[in-house]
Design a protein around this motif. Structure first.
Motif, PDB file in Angstrom:
ATOM      1  N   LEU A 142      81.857  72.701   6.608  1.00  0.00           N
ATOM      2  CA  LEU A 142      83.085  71.907   6.496  1.00  0.00           C
ATOM      3  C   LEU A 142      84.233  72.663   7.153  1.00  0.00           C
ATOM      4  O   LEU A 142      84.440  73.843   6.873  1.00  0.00           O
ATOM      5  N   VAL A 143      84.965  71.959   8.014  1.00  0.00           N
ATOM      6  CA  VAL A 143      86.203  72.491   8.592  1.00  0.00           C
ATOM      7  C   VAL A 143      87.334  71.557   8.154  1.00  0.00           C
ATOM      8  O   VAL A 143      87.339  70.377   8.501  1.00  0.00           O
ATOM      9  N   MET A 144      88.256  72.090   7.377  1.00  0.00           N
ATOM     10  CA  MET A 144      89.351  71.287   6.829  1.00  0.00           C
ATOM     11  C   MET A 144      90.649  71.705   7.513  1.00  0.00           C
ATOM     12  O   MET A 144      91.002  72.894   7.533  1.00  0.00           O
ATOM     13  N   ILE A 145      91.367  70.734   8.089  1.00  0.00           N
ATOM     14  CA  ILE A 145      92.524  71.035   8.927  1.00  0.00           C
ATOM     15  C   ILE A 145      93.742  70.267   8.433  1.00  0.00           C
ATOM     16  O   ILE A 145      93.752  69.032   8.417  1.00  0.00           O
ATOM     17  N   GLY A 146      94.770  70.989   8.000  1.00  0.00           N
ATOM     18  CA  GLY A 146      96.057  70.381   7.676  1.00  0.00           C
ATOM     19  C   GLY A 146      96.012  69.398   6.534  1.00  0.00           C
ATOM     20  O   GLY A 146      96.705  68.379   6.561  1.00  0.00           O
ATOM     21  N   SER A 147      95.225  69.694   5.512  1.00  0.00           N
ATOM     22  CA  SER A 147      95.107  68.779   4.377  1.00  0.00           C
ATOM     23  C   SER A 147      95.013  69.558   3.078  1.00  0.00           C
ATOM     24  O   SER A 147      94.424  70.643   3.026  1.00  0.00           O
ATOM     25  N   SER A 148      95.585  68.989   2.029  1.00  0.00           N
ATOM     26  CA  SER A 148      95.391  69.518   0.675  1.00  0.00           C
ATOM     27  C   SER A 148      94.705  68.465  -0.186  1.00  0.00           C
ATOM     28  O   SER A 148      94.993  68.323  -1.374  1.00  0.00           O
ATOM     29  N   PHE A 149      93.799  67.704   0.427  1.00  0.00           N
ATOM     30  CA  PHE A 149      93.050  66.640  -0.255  1.00  0.00           C
ATOM     31  C   PHE A 149      92.535  67.134  -1.614  1.00  0.00           C
ATOM     32  O   PHE A 149      91.816  68.122  -1.691  1.00  0.00           O
ATOM     33  N   PRO A 150      92.928  66.460  -2.706  1.00  0.00           N
ATOM     34  CA  PRO A 150      92.717  67.052  -4.031  1.00  0.00           C
ATOM     35  C   PRO A 150      91.389  66.740  -4.708  1.00  0.00           C
ATOM     36  O   PRO A 150      91.031  67.422  -5.668  1.00  0.00           O
ATOM     37  N   TYR A 151      90.666  65.707  -4.259  1.00  0.00           N
ATOM     38  CA  TYR A 151      89.524  65.227  -5.040  1.00  0.00           C
ATOM     39  C   TYR A 151      88.242  65.952  -4.644  1.00  0.00           C
ATOM     40  O   TYR A 151      87.497  65.513  -3.762  1.00  0.00           O
ATOM     41  N   THR A 152      87.944  67.035  -5.347  1.00  0.00           N
ATOM     42  CA  THR A 152      86.790  67.868  -5.016  1.00  0.00           C
ATOM     43  C   THR A 152      85.482  67.092  -5.083  1.00  0.00           C
ATOM     44  O   THR A 152      84.542  67.375  -4.331  1.00  0.00           O
ATOM     45  N   GLN A 153      85.410  66.073  -5.955  1.00  0.00           N
ATOM     46  CA  GLN A 153      84.146  65.353  -6.110  1.00  0.00           C
ATOM     47  C   GLN A 153      83.756  64.591  -4.846  1.00  0.00           C
ATOM     48  O   GLN A 153      82.606  64.176  -4.705  1.00  0.00           O
ATOM     49  N   PHE A 154      84.702  64.388  -3.930  1.00  0.00           N
ATOM     50  CA  PHE A 154      84.376  63.701  -2.679  1.00  0.00           C
ATOM     51  C   PHE A 154      84.078  64.685  -1.553  1.00  0.00           C
ATOM     52  O   PHE A 154      83.824  64.280  -0.424  1.00  0.00           O
ATOM     53  N   MET A 155      84.138  65.969  -1.843  1.00  0.00           N
ATOM     54  CA  MET A 155      83.802  67.004  -0.881  1.00  0.00           C
ATOM     55  C   MET A 155      82.365  67.472  -1.139  1.00  0.00           C
ATOM     56  O   MET A 155      81.740  67.052  -2.112  1.00  0.00           O
ATOM     57  N   PRO A 156      81.806  68.311  -0.279  1.00  0.00           N
ATOM     58  CA  PRO A 156      80.430  68.770  -0.515  1.00  0.00           C
ATOM     59  C   PRO A 156      80.296  69.467  -1.867  1.00  0.00           C
ATOM     60  O   PRO A 156      81.280  70.005  -2.402  1.00  0.00           O
ATOM     61  N   ASP A 157      79.091  69.444  -2.426  1.00  0.00           N
ATOM     62  CA  ASP A 157      78.849  70.235  -3.630  1.00  0.00           C
ATOM     63  C   ASP A 157      79.264  71.677  -3.371  1.00  0.00           C
ATOM     64  O   ASP A 157      79.182  72.176  -2.246  1.00  0.00           O
ATOM     65  N   LEU A 158      79.686  72.362  -4.432  1.00  0.00           N
ATOM     66  CA  LEU A 158      80.320  73.666  -4.254  1.00  0.00           C
ATOM     67  C   LEU A 158      79.394  74.714  -3.646  1.00  0.00           C
ATOM     68  O   LEU A 158      79.852  75.674  -3.033  1.00  0.00           O
ATOM     69  N   ASP A 159      78.082  74.529  -3.808  1.00  0.00           N
ATOM     70  CA  ASP A 159      77.141  75.488  -3.212  1.00  0.00           C
ATOM     71  C   ASP A 159      76.405  74.895  -2.013  1.00  0.00           C
ATOM     72  O   ASP A 159      75.397  75.436  -1.556  1.00  0.00           O
ATOM     73  N   GLN A 160      76.902  73.790  -1.496  1.00  0.00           N
ATOM     74  CA  GLN A 160      76.193  73.073  -0.437  1.00  0.00           C
ATOM     75  C   GLN A 160      76.609  73.513   0.961  1.00  0.00           C
ATOM     76  O   GLN A 160      75.754  73.702   1.839  1.00  0.00           O
ATOM     77  N   ALA A 161      77.916  73.659   1.185  1.00  0.00           N
ATOM     78  CA  ALA A 161      78.418  73.863   2.542  1.00  0.00           C
ATOM     79  C   ALA A 161      79.220  75.148   2.648  1.00  0.00           C
ATOM     80  O   ALA A 161      79.916  75.541   1.705  1.00  0.00           O
ATOM     81  N   ARG A 162      79.135  75.780   3.802  1.00  0.00           N
ATOM     82  CA  ARG A 162      80.046  76.863   4.136  1.00  0.00           C
ATOM     83  C   ARG A 162      81.303  76.228   4.718  1.00  0.00           C
ATOM     84  O   ARG A 162      81.227  75.217   5.426  1.00  0.00           O
ATOM     85  N   ALA A 163      82.456  76.818   4.443  1.00  0.00           N
ATOM     86  CA  ALA A 163      83.683  76.091   4.754  1.00  0.00           C
ATOM     87  C   ALA A 163      84.770  76.996   5.312  1.00  0.00           C
ATOM     88  O   ALA A 163      84.890  78.169   4.932  1.00  0.00           O
ATOM     89  N   VAL A 164      85.577  76.403   6.206  1.00  0.00           N
ATOM     90  CA  VAL A 164      86.730  77.059   6.817  1.00  0.00           C
ATOM     91  C   VAL A 164      87.921  76.129   6.672  1.00  0.00           C
ATOM     92  O   VAL A 164      87.801  74.912   6.882  1.00  0.00           O
ATOM     93  N   GLN A 165      89.066  76.684   6.300  1.00  0.00           N
ATOM     94  CA  GLN A 165      90.283  75.887   6.184  1.00  0.00           C
ATOM     95  C   GLN A 165      91.329  76.385   7.168  1.00  0.00           C
ATOM     96  O   GLN A 165      91.481  77.589   7.398  1.00  0.00           O
ATOM     97  N   ILE A 166      92.063  75.429   7.763  1.00  0.00           N
ATOM     98  CA  ILE A 166      93.205  75.737   8.628  1.00  0.00           C
ATOM     99  C   ILE A 166      94.434  75.051   8.044  1.00  0.00           C
ATOM    100  O   ILE A 166      94.445  73.829   7.862  1.00  0.00           O
ATOM    101  N   ASP A 167      95.457  75.836   7.731  1.00  0.00           N
ATOM    102  CA  ASP A 167      96.691  75.259   7.206  1.00  0.00           C
ATOM    103  C   ASP A 167      97.858  76.182   7.554  1.00  0.00           C
ATOM    104  O   ASP A 167      97.707  77.414   7.548  1.00  0.00           O
ATOM    105  N   ILE A 168      98.998  75.594   7.825  1.00  0.00           N
ATOM    106  CA  ILE A 168     100.171  76.373   8.206  1.00  0.00           C
ATOM    107  C   ILE A 168     100.837  77.038   7.010  1.00  0.00           C
ATOM    108  O   ILE A 168     101.586  78.001   7.154  1.00  0.00           O
ATOM    109  N   ASP A 169     100.541  76.553   5.816  1.00  0.00           N
ATOM    110  CA  ASP A 169     101.195  77.046   4.606  1.00  0.00           C
ATOM    111  C   ASP A 169     100.259  78.008   3.862  1.00  0.00           C
ATOM    112  O   ASP A 169      99.233  77.594   3.332  1.00  0.00           O
TER     113      ASP A 169
END
Length: 603
Positions: free
Chosen positions: A274-301
């Motif tokens: 998962l690559v997440m860019i410029g979002s603070s999308f709050p609903y974890t249940q709609f994201m991959p299971d916590l042990d399913q995906a490796r993830a990178v986040q990009i955010d200016i804040d």
């Protein structure tokens, strides 16, 4: 020059061209200064201070510039708060200028005396200051504007009425005087090179890459498209980022979350990266299971990274410059079965949307009322949606393309900003059409009065089109369905039932135009008439409250459970409605398995 004159002068020097406001004696001196300044910056009179704040938010969202609003002391300052919280939670730069009682009355339980510093200390936590002597200006104004821009947040300036009337004198070259300067430096931070390499390692090792973008990626459209092509990825969009990428791109799966699409849900459920860019999308249940995906986040804040998912690498930087710096480290992936599945699922979803819109309803299917607009939308349209079931249809049925822009109250999810957002958008871009999608609950709450503001100002807009579509089902529909789905409770009529109001008639009574639509065959013609109108136009669609705003992962069992509580205590009527809704859903989602959340062939 009075303090009030200087306030307006400094706003002009910051290129503020509009102030959304409502009058009151707590800002009488400012109003007099506006007269002396020949209404520069323009005083845009709303019907209510909350609407003024929403208009400032809409202006900021659609222009990229800071919105400025103003109000009197006491009740006016209190009324601003909901709109200001909308800006704070959606990370939008808004500056509030608020009157206060005279300094001599403070602490005396005087009329309209409210402790505004305490009241505003949360919503304007990054900068909230009361001016007590003229020499505090211009520093206070400059810091309020600069902080709003730099932190994308709300700031507040409180000015007692007697201070507004003082002669202005600037800070001097002396002890405990604070001089100031205009402007904010432009910058685009880039992450550390070591962090970029670590992020690239994570992404390069993945095989099924999903990208989630939010409004923070809006300035990086080309870079996100390049990234998706390079990685063979699908792209889901948080609702505030709906206009970041065109929905004509076959790998863009649309919105994500409770108001999202099935292909976005499946994209997240099946990815390994998962690559997440410029979002603070709050609903974890709609994201991959916590042990399913490796993830990178990009955010200016730096304060907004690592909040939603166990990211391996957090890249703090501007989306565009960060992606440009990251791309040379990324290995190109073949467009194989993963990408093919994403594109096939997405194409199928739009077919399902078309079928859902075609399902008969009594009298009009609300999904059809919005779906019919999709092909008619001008490529430069600005769209706002209010909170409620109208936001569901905005999220799922309208495909962004060209230079279209769209927004709603994302994180506060407040009712009421649909029409004032559109008005703010019109002041940001008076040469473009604006469309507000509003439920009858929100329309009755406060949007209806703001049609008067549109009636006052529309003759000065180059493009006069501001279309308000009201979904009139005489029900607070989103809450009704939430009660059924979450509480197993039937519709509680004293709280949910709404009076039938002639919205189009009201629009015509104040010099606008409008039409009431009660038959499906008249829907397209109404949109065409509104888009050709020479003034703001209200379309009142009589829609069916029994069409459920179902989440994308819902199973028929869950839908039936919600339907079974429609008329608790009347088994015959409940059974009939339950079966009717089940039939509707089977028609909308052919092939949907009855037991379990995953659909069959038609997705």
């Amino acid at each position: 020059m009075k303090v009030s004159d200087y306030v307006l002068q400094r706003l002009r020097e910051w290129d503020v061209d509009r102030v959304f406001a409502y009058a009151g004696d707590g800002i009488n001196a400012l109003l007099a200064a506006w007269g002396r300044a020949e209404d520069e910056p323009r005083f845009i009179q709303a019907r209510h201070e909350e609407m003024a704040a929403f208009e400032a938010v809409g202006y900021a969202k659609f222009s990229g510039r800071a919105g400025v609003c103003a109000s009197t002391s006491g009740p006016g300052a209190i009324h601003l708060l909901n709109g200001l919280y909308d800006a704070k939670l959606d990370h939008v730069p808004v500056v509030a200028i608020v009157g206060q009682t005279n300094r001599s009355a403070m602490g005396g339980s005087y009329q309209q005396e409210v402790d505004l510093l305490s009241l505003y200390k949360d919503v304007a936590a990054d900068f909230c200051e009361m001016v007590t002597v003229p020499q505090q200006l211009p520093n206070v104004i400059d810091r309020a504007m600069r902080t709003a821009y730099a932190k994308r947040t709300v700031t507040a300036i409180i000015i007692p009425a007697d201070v507004q009337e003082l002669d202005y004198s600037p800070p001097t070259h002396a002890f405990k005087m604070v001089p100031s300067s205009l402007g904010i430096g432009r910058y685009a931070p880039v992450p550390d090179e070591a962090d970029l390499r670590r992020a690239a390692e994570v992404v390069n090792e993945g095989e099924k890459v999903a990208i989630l973008v939010g409004q923070g990626a809006r300035g990086a459209r080309a870079e996100v498209e390049q990234l998706a092509d390079h990685l063979g990825a699908g792209v889901a969009k948080a609702l505030l980022g709906k206009d970041v990428l065109s929905d004509e791109l076959p790998y863009v799966t649309g919105a994500i979350g409770l108001l999202g699409t099935r292909p976005s849900y499946e994209l997240m459920q099946e990815c390994d990266t998962l690559v997440m860019i410029g979002s603070s999308f709050p609903y974890t249940q709609f994201m991959p299971d916590l042990d399913q995906a490796r993830a990178v986040q990009i955010d200016i804040d730096p304060f907004m990274v690592g909040l939603r998912y166990p990211f391996e690498v957090n890249l703090v930087g501007d989306a565009r410059t960060t992606l440009n710096a990251l791309m040379p480290h990324l290995e190109r992936k073949k467009h194989g079965a993963w990408r093919e599945k994403i594109e096939k699922d997405t194409a199928r979803w739009w077919e399902v949307m078309q079928r859902r819109a075609a399902v008969d309803a009594e009298p009009i299917n609300p999904e059809y009322a919005i779906h019919a607009l999709d092909e008619l939308l001008p490529d430069d349209a600005m769209i706002s949606a209010d909170s409620g079931s109208s936001a569901n249809w905005y999220a799922r049925h309208l495909r962004m393309r060209g230079s279209m822009r769209g927004s709603l109250s994302g994180n506060l999810a407040t009712m009421g900003p649909g029409v004032p957002y559109a008005i703010g958008a019109k002041f940001a871009h008076p040469d473009r059409p604006a469309i507000a999608l509003v439920g009858d609950g929100a329309m009755q709450m406060n949007n209806m009065a703001e049609l008067i503001t549109a009636a006052k100002f529309w003759p000065e807009w180059q493009d006069p089109r501001l279309i308000v579509a009201v979904l009139n089902n005489q029900d607070l529909n989103q809450v009704t369905w939430e009660m059924r789905a979450m509480e197993g409770a039937p519709q509680f009529l004293p709280s949910q039932s709404l009076p039938d109001v002639p919205y189009a008639d009201f629009a015509r009574s104040i010099g606008l135009d409008g039409v009431r639509v009660e038959k499906p065959e008249d829907v397209v013609g109404a949109w065409q008439r509104a888009l050709a109108a020479d003034r703001p136009f209200v379309i009142e669609f009589r829609t069916d409250p029994a069409v459920p705003p179902i989440p994308p992962h819902a199973s028929l069992d869950q839908i039936e459970a919600a339907a079974s509580s429609v008329l608790h205590g009347d088994p015959d009527r409940t059974g009939m409605i339950r079966q009717g809704i089940k039939s509707k859903m089977q028609e909308m989602l052919p092939g949907h398995r009855q037991h379990g959340g995953r659909p069959g062939g038609e997705g």
